[in-house]
Design a protein around this motif. Structure first.
Motif, PDB file in Angstrom:
ATOM      1  N   LEU A  46       0.842  -1.197   0.000  1.00 44.39           N
ATOM      2  CA  LEU A  46       0.000   0.000   0.000  1.00 44.39           C
ATOM      3  C   LEU A  46       0.878   1.248   0.000  1.00 44.39           C
ATOM      4  O   LEU A  46       2.060   1.204   0.350  1.00 44.39           O
ATOM      5  CB  LEU A  46      -0.907   0.001   1.224  1.00 44.39           C
ATOM      6  CG  LEU A  46      -1.888  -1.169   1.338  1.00 44.39           C
ATOM      7  CD1 LEU A  46      -2.676  -1.080   2.639  1.00 44.39           C
ATOM      8  CD2 LEU A  46      -2.832  -1.205   0.141  1.00 44.39           C
ATOM      9  N   LYS A  47       0.288   2.383  -0.388  1.00 40.72           N
ATOM     10  CA  LYS A  47       1.058   3.618  -0.517  1.00 40.72           C
ATOM     11  C   LYS A  47       1.317   4.293   0.826  1.00 40.72           C
ATOM     12  O   LYS A  47       2.222   5.121   0.937  1.00 40.72           O
ATOM     13  CB  LYS A  47       0.337   4.587  -1.451  1.00 40.72           C
ATOM     14  CG  LYS A  47       0.228   4.064  -2.886  1.00 40.72           C
ATOM     15  CD  LYS A  47      -0.577   5.028  -3.750  1.00 40.72           C
ATOM     16  CE  LYS A  47      -0.706   4.493  -5.180  1.00 40.72           C
ATOM     17  NZ  LYS A  47      -1.555   5.378  -6.023  1.00 40.72           N
ATOM     18  N   GLY A  48       0.504   3.986   1.822  1.00 42.61           N
ATOM     19  CA  GLY A  48       0.698   4.626   3.108  1.00 42.61           C
ATOM     20  C   GLY A  48      -0.430   4.322   4.064  1.00 42.61           C
ATOM     21  O   GLY A  48      -1.291   3.466   3.806  1.00 42.61           O
ATOM     22  N   LEU A  49      -0.465   5.050   5.172  1.00 42.50           N
ATOM     23  CA  LEU A  49      -1.424   4.762   6.228  1.00 42.50           C
ATOM     24  C   LEU A  49      -2.856   5.106   5.842  1.00 42.50           C
ATOM     25  O   LEU A  49      -3.800   4.512   6.360  1.00 42.50           O
ATOM     26  CB  LEU A  49      -1.016   5.518   7.494  1.00 42.50           C
ATOM     27  CG  LEU A  49       0.306   5.054   8.131  1.00 42.50           C
ATOM     28  CD1 LEU A  49       0.648   5.924   9.334  1.00 42.50           C
ATOM     29  CD2 LEU A  49       0.225   3.592   8.535  1.00 42.50           C
ATOM     30  N   THR A  50      -3.031   6.064   4.941  1.00 40.93           N
ATOM     31  CA  THR A  50      -4.392   6.397   4.505  1.00 40.93           C
ATOM     32  C   THR A  50      -5.043   5.190   3.846  1.00 40.93           C
ATOM     33  O   THR A  50      -6.199   4.843   4.139  1.00 40.93           O
ATOM     34  CB  THR A  50      -4.385   7.590   3.531  1.00 40.93           C
ATOM     35  OG1 THR A  50      -3.852   8.738   4.194  1.00 40.93           O
ATOM     36  CG2 THR A  50      -5.794   7.899   3.047  1.00 40.93           C
ATOM     37  N   GLU A  51      -4.300   4.521   2.948  1.00 43.72           N
ATOM     38  CA  GLU A  51      -4.841   3.326   2.298  1.00 43.72           C
ATOM     39  C   GLU A  51      -5.023   2.196   3.311  1.00 43.72           C
ATOM     40  O   GLU A  51      -6.012   1.461   3.264  1.00 43.72           O
ATOM     41  CB  GLU A  51      -3.923   2.883   1.157  1.00 43.72           C
ATOM     42  CG  GLU A  51      -3.959   3.804  -0.044  1.00 43.72           C
ATOM     43  CD  GLU A  51      -3.311   3.211  -1.283  1.00 43.72           C
ATOM     44  OE1 GLU A  51      -3.521   3.756  -2.369  1.00 43.72           O
ATOM     45  OE2 GLU A  51      -2.578   2.193  -1.157  1.00 43.72           O
ATOM     46  N   TRP A  52      -4.065   2.040   4.231  1.00 41.77           N
ATOM     47  CA  TRP A  52      -4.193   0.995   5.243  1.00 41.77           C
ATOM     48  C   TRP A  52      -5.473   1.183   6.060  1.00 41.77           C
ATOM     49  O   TRP A  52      -6.241   0.240   6.269  1.00 41.77           O
ATOM     50  CB  TRP A  52      -2.978   0.993   6.162  1.00 41.77           C
ATOM     51  CG  TRP A  52      -3.170   0.147   7.397  1.00 41.77           C
ATOM     52  CD1 TRP A  52      -3.633   0.558   8.615  1.00 41.77           C
ATOM     53  CD2 TRP A  52      -2.949  -1.263   7.518  1.00 41.77           C
ATOM     54  NE1 TRP A  52      -3.698  -0.499   9.488  1.00 41.77           N
ATOM     55  CE2 TRP A  52      -3.293  -1.628   8.844  1.00 41.77           C
ATOM     56  CE3 TRP A  52      -2.488  -2.244   6.638  1.00 41.77           C
ATOM     57  CZ2 TRP A  52      -3.182  -2.940   9.314  1.00 41.77           C
ATOM     58  CZ3 TRP A  52      -2.377  -3.553   7.100  1.00 41.77           C
ATOM     59  CH2 TRP A  52      -2.722  -3.885   8.421  1.00 41.77           C
ATOM     60  N   ASP A  53      -5.696   2.405   6.563  1.00 42.70           N
ATOM     61  CA  ASP A  53      -6.883   2.668   7.390  1.00 42.70           C
ATOM     62  C   ASP A  53      -8.160   2.388   6.604  1.00 42.70           C
ATOM     63  O   ASP A  53      -9.129   1.833   7.157  1.00 42.70           O
ATOM     64  CB  ASP A  53      -6.874   4.116   7.879  1.00 42.70           C
ATOM     65  CG  ASP A  53      -5.764   4.384   8.894  1.00 42.70           C
ATOM     66  OD1 ASP A  53      -5.269   3.416   9.499  1.00 42.70           O
ATOM     67  OD2 ASP A  53      -5.397   5.568   9.064  1.00 42.70           O
ATOM     68  N   PHE A  54      -8.189   2.755   5.328  1.00 42.39           N
ATOM     69  CA  PHE A  54      -9.369   2.495   4.508  1.00 42.39           C
ATOM     70  C   PHE A  54      -9.614   0.996   4.362  1.00 42.39           C
ATOM     71  O   PHE A  54     -10.737   0.512   4.535  1.00 42.39           O
ATOM     72  CB  PHE A  54      -9.202   3.130   3.126  1.00 42.39           C
ATOM     73  CG  PHE A  54     -10.338   2.863   2.191  1.00 42.39           C
ATOM     74  CD1 PHE A  54     -11.490   3.636   2.240  1.00 42.39           C
ATOM     75  CD2 PHE A  54     -10.273   1.826   1.270  1.00 42.39           C
ATOM     76  CE1 PHE A  54     -12.562   3.385   1.378  1.00 42.39           C
ATOM     77  CE2 PHE A  54     -11.324   1.569   0.401  1.00 42.39           C
ATOM     78  CZ  PHE A  54     -12.467   2.355   0.461  1.00 42.39           C
ATOM     79  N   VAL A  55      -8.546   0.250   4.081  1.00 43.25           N
ATOM     80  CA  VAL A  55      -8.688  -1.188   3.828  1.00 43.25           C
ATOM     81  C   VAL A  55      -9.119  -1.924   5.090  1.00 43.25           C
ATOM     82  O   VAL A  55     -10.014  -2.780   5.047  1.00 43.25           O
ATOM     83  CB  VAL A  55      -7.363  -1.772   3.279  1.00 43.25           C
ATOM     84  CG1 VAL A  55      -7.430  -3.296   3.237  1.00 43.25           C
ATOM     85  CG2 VAL A  55      -7.096  -1.223   1.889  1.00 43.25           C
TER      86      VAL A  55
END
Length: 222
Positions: A46-55
């Motif tokens: 993932l590109k970063g924590l924003t994508e992690w939190d969404f997933v």
């Protein structure tokens, strides 16, 4: 980082699948609380924590896993059903990736043990050093594992790359067959010692045991 060299997910659905596969790789039993951390986002490329939190929120909201206190998660029945679907897709491939030490002393084990044993079970063996390619070897390893329906990992020589490749396959939901030559079995790392390794002495013994273990573990590819 395991995610190094792995292409980013093509969308949130693939990212959710990768997270489920990662949780399964960390799980030793149904219903277990599995540790999770925001630091794990590179493992999914993932590109970063924003994508992690969404997933992670989507995996929870879609009912694939529950988020528990103490930064843990539990895979739900719906999540296990999805993992079963992903495993079925991977098994449509007849390719078997072999992770092993590329040493002269193991050439007979390859030609008289691994390759014919895998072929006897209905799969096509692939060893990355024998595949023609123009790209980086690590990229080719990742690509070949991802297109395989089975991975055979031999820990003779205790090569770090074999440990990585076996773990990466497990994270993708690809069945792993564990093997090791008898004189090296005592050196197996404690993280993998718990798995049922085929302990072999001769290439012929390896061929027979490997064929039988594959047939007992996975269905022949169509």
């Amino acid at each position: 980082q395991v995610g190094a060299g792995v292409p980013p997910p093509r969308g949130p659905i693939e990212a959710m699948d990768r997270l489920l596969l990662m949780l399964r790789a960390k799980s030793a039993a149904f219903g277990e609380r599995i540790p999770i951390s925001r630091d794990d986002y590179p493992l999914l490329a993932l590109k970063g924590l924003t994508e992690w939190d969404f997933v992670i929120v989507q995996v929870r909201d879609q009912g694939f896993a529950t988020l528990e206190p103490g930064n843990t998660a539990v895979i739900t029945l719906k999540g296990w059903t999805r993992l079963g679907e992903l495993a079925h897709v991977s098994l449509e491939s007849s390719q078997a990736f072999v992770a092993m030490w590329f040493a002269p002393e193991l050439e007979a084990a390859w030609s008289e043990g691994f390759a014919p044993g895998i072929t006897d079970a209905g799969f096509s063996p692939v060893r990355v050093d024998l595949v023609e390619h123009n790209g980086k070897i690590c990229d080719r390893i990742i690509a070949e594992i991802r297109r395989s329906g089975l991975l055979v990992a031999d820990f003779t020589g205790q090569r770090g790359g074999v440990y990585f490749e076996a773990g990466y396959a497990m994270g993708l939901g690809i069945p792993v067959i564990w093997t090791c030559r008898h004189d090296d079995a005592s050196k197996l790392h404690f993280d993998t010692r718990q798995y049922n390794h085929i302990i072999w002495q001769t290439p012929q013994e390896l061929r027979e045991k490997l064929r039988d273990r594959i047939l007992a573990t996975v269905a022949r590819p169509a």
